[in-house]
Write a protein that holds these residues in place. Structure first.
Motif, PDB file in Angstrom:
ATOM      1  N   PHE A  25       0.820  -1.207   0.000  1.00  0.00           N
ATOM      2  CA  PHE A  25       0.000   0.000   0.000  1.00  0.00           C
ATOM      3  C   PHE A  25       0.855   1.259   0.000  1.00  0.00           C
ATOM      4  O   PHE A  25       1.888   1.314   0.669  1.00  0.00           O
ATOM      5  N   THR A  27      -0.079   4.137   1.291  1.00  0.00           N
ATOM      6  CA  THR A  27      -0.213   4.770   2.611  1.00  0.00           C
ATOM      7  C   THR A  27      -0.444   3.660   3.639  1.00  0.00           C
ATOM      8  O   THR A  27      -1.574   3.422   4.063  1.00  0.00           O
ATOM      9  N   ASN A  72      -8.567  -4.591   5.287  1.00  0.00           N
ATOM     10  CA  ASN A  72      -7.363  -4.731   4.465  1.00  0.00           C
ATOM     11  C   ASN A  72      -7.191  -6.187   4.084  1.00  0.00           C
ATOM     12  O   ASN A  72      -7.497  -7.085   4.877  1.00  0.00           O
ATOM     13  N   ARG A 109      -9.824   0.057  -4.866  1.00  0.00           N
ATOM     14  CA  ARG A 109      -9.484   1.122  -5.801  1.00  0.00           C
ATOM     15  C   ARG A 109     -10.094   0.841  -7.178  1.00  0.00           C
ATOM     16  O   ARG A 109     -10.085  -0.300  -7.633  1.00  0.00           O
ATOM     17  N   TYR A 133     -11.794   8.653  -2.283  1.00  0.00           N
ATOM     18  CA  TYR A 133     -11.692   7.868  -1.051  1.00  0.00           C
ATOM     19  C   TYR A 133     -10.246   7.713  -0.571  1.00  0.00           C
ATOM     20  O   TYR A 133      -9.983   7.754   0.627  1.00  0.00           O
ATOM     21  N   TYR A 134      -9.330   7.514  -1.506  1.00  0.00           N
ATOM     22  CA  TYR A 134      -7.940   7.243  -1.121  1.00  0.00           C
ATOM     23  C   TYR A 134      -7.168   8.549  -0.992  1.00  0.00           C
ATOM     24  O   TYR A 134      -7.026   9.299  -1.954  1.00  0.00           O
ATOM     25  N   THR A 135      -6.648   8.797   0.213  1.00  0.00           N
ATOM     26  CA  THR A 135      -6.016  10.078   0.524  1.00  0.00           C
ATOM     27  C   THR A 135      -4.687  10.277  -0.202  1.00  0.00           C
ATOM     28  O   THR A 135      -4.265  11.412  -0.401  1.00  0.00           O
ATOM     29  N   ASP A 136      -4.007   9.195  -0.592  1.00  0.00           N
ATOM     30  CA  ASP A 136      -2.707   9.341  -1.250  1.00  0.00           C
ATOM     31  C   ASP A 136      -2.848   9.882  -2.669  1.00  0.00           C
ATOM     32  O   ASP A 136      -1.970  10.594  -3.146  1.00  0.00           O
ATOM     33  N   GLU A 139      -7.988   8.899  -5.500  1.00  0.00           N
ATOM     34  CA  GLU A 139      -8.685   7.921  -6.340  1.00  0.00           C
ATOM     35  C   GLU A 139     -10.006   7.495  -5.703  1.00  0.00           C
ATOM     36  O   GLU A 139     -10.118   7.412  -4.482  1.00  0.00           O
ATOM     37  N   ALA A 141     -13.058   4.871  -4.770  1.00  0.00           N
ATOM     38  CA  ALA A 141     -13.179   3.468  -4.371  1.00  0.00           C
ATOM     39  C   ALA A 141     -14.513   2.932  -4.866  1.00  0.00           C
ATOM     40  O   ALA A 141     -15.523   3.641  -4.835  1.00  0.00           O
TER      41      ALA A 141
END
Length: 149
Positions: A25, A27, A72, A109, A133-136, A139, A141
């Motif tokens: 991952f 993050t 996860n 993702r 949705y994805y903070t990095d 992107e 979800a």
């Protein structure tokens, strides 16, 4: 032939699980997050997948009443393509059915086509989109779910 074992995660597994996490991952969760999940979150259940006594994958599930959510799931990159993720996910499905969970959901993702393919094998279908949705990367979800009963 390699021996594959799936078992409940122990405190002593966290460092090896972190290796899987960091390799999988952008993050990754921290040591503290894993300890908090194991110690304080009574809804959380974590399992590791070992190949020849080495942790190469893990899965986390939250179970609240009869709803379950995968937090996860990851397999070390060098061990992907050997159906280990499928084996781990199958274990989760069987466990949840055994304890009487009625639904399973997860976020994946939009770009993770391989994971989406795996989840579809177990009957999960898209149920919606979580924007940014994805903070990095920001992107989206896809929320996927399946009725287990």
């Amino acid at each position: 032939m390699s021996e594959v074992v799936i078992r409940k995660m122990e405190f002593t597994d966290v460092e090896q699980v972190l290796e899987v996490e960091r390799a999988s991952f952008t993050t990754p969760w921290t040591t503290d997050v894993f300890y908090q999940e194991i110690v304080d979150n009574h809804h959380a259940h974590y399992f590791v997948l070992e190949v020849d006594e080495k942790i190469v994958g893990y899965v986390g599930i939250w179970i609240v009443v009869d709803d379950a959510q995968i937090t996860n799931i990851a397999i070390m990159p060098d061990y992907r393509g050997q159906s280990l993720g499928e084996r781990l996910f199958g274990f989760v499905i069987q466990l949840l059915q055994h304890i009487g969970a009625k639904r399973l959901s997860l976020e994946v993702r939009v770009s993770n086509i391989a994971a989406q393919r795996l989840y579809r094998k177990f009957g999960l279908v898209p149920g919606g989109i979580r924007k940014n949705y994805y903070t990095d990367s920001g992107e989206d979800a896809i929320v996927m779910w399946v009725n287990l009963s």
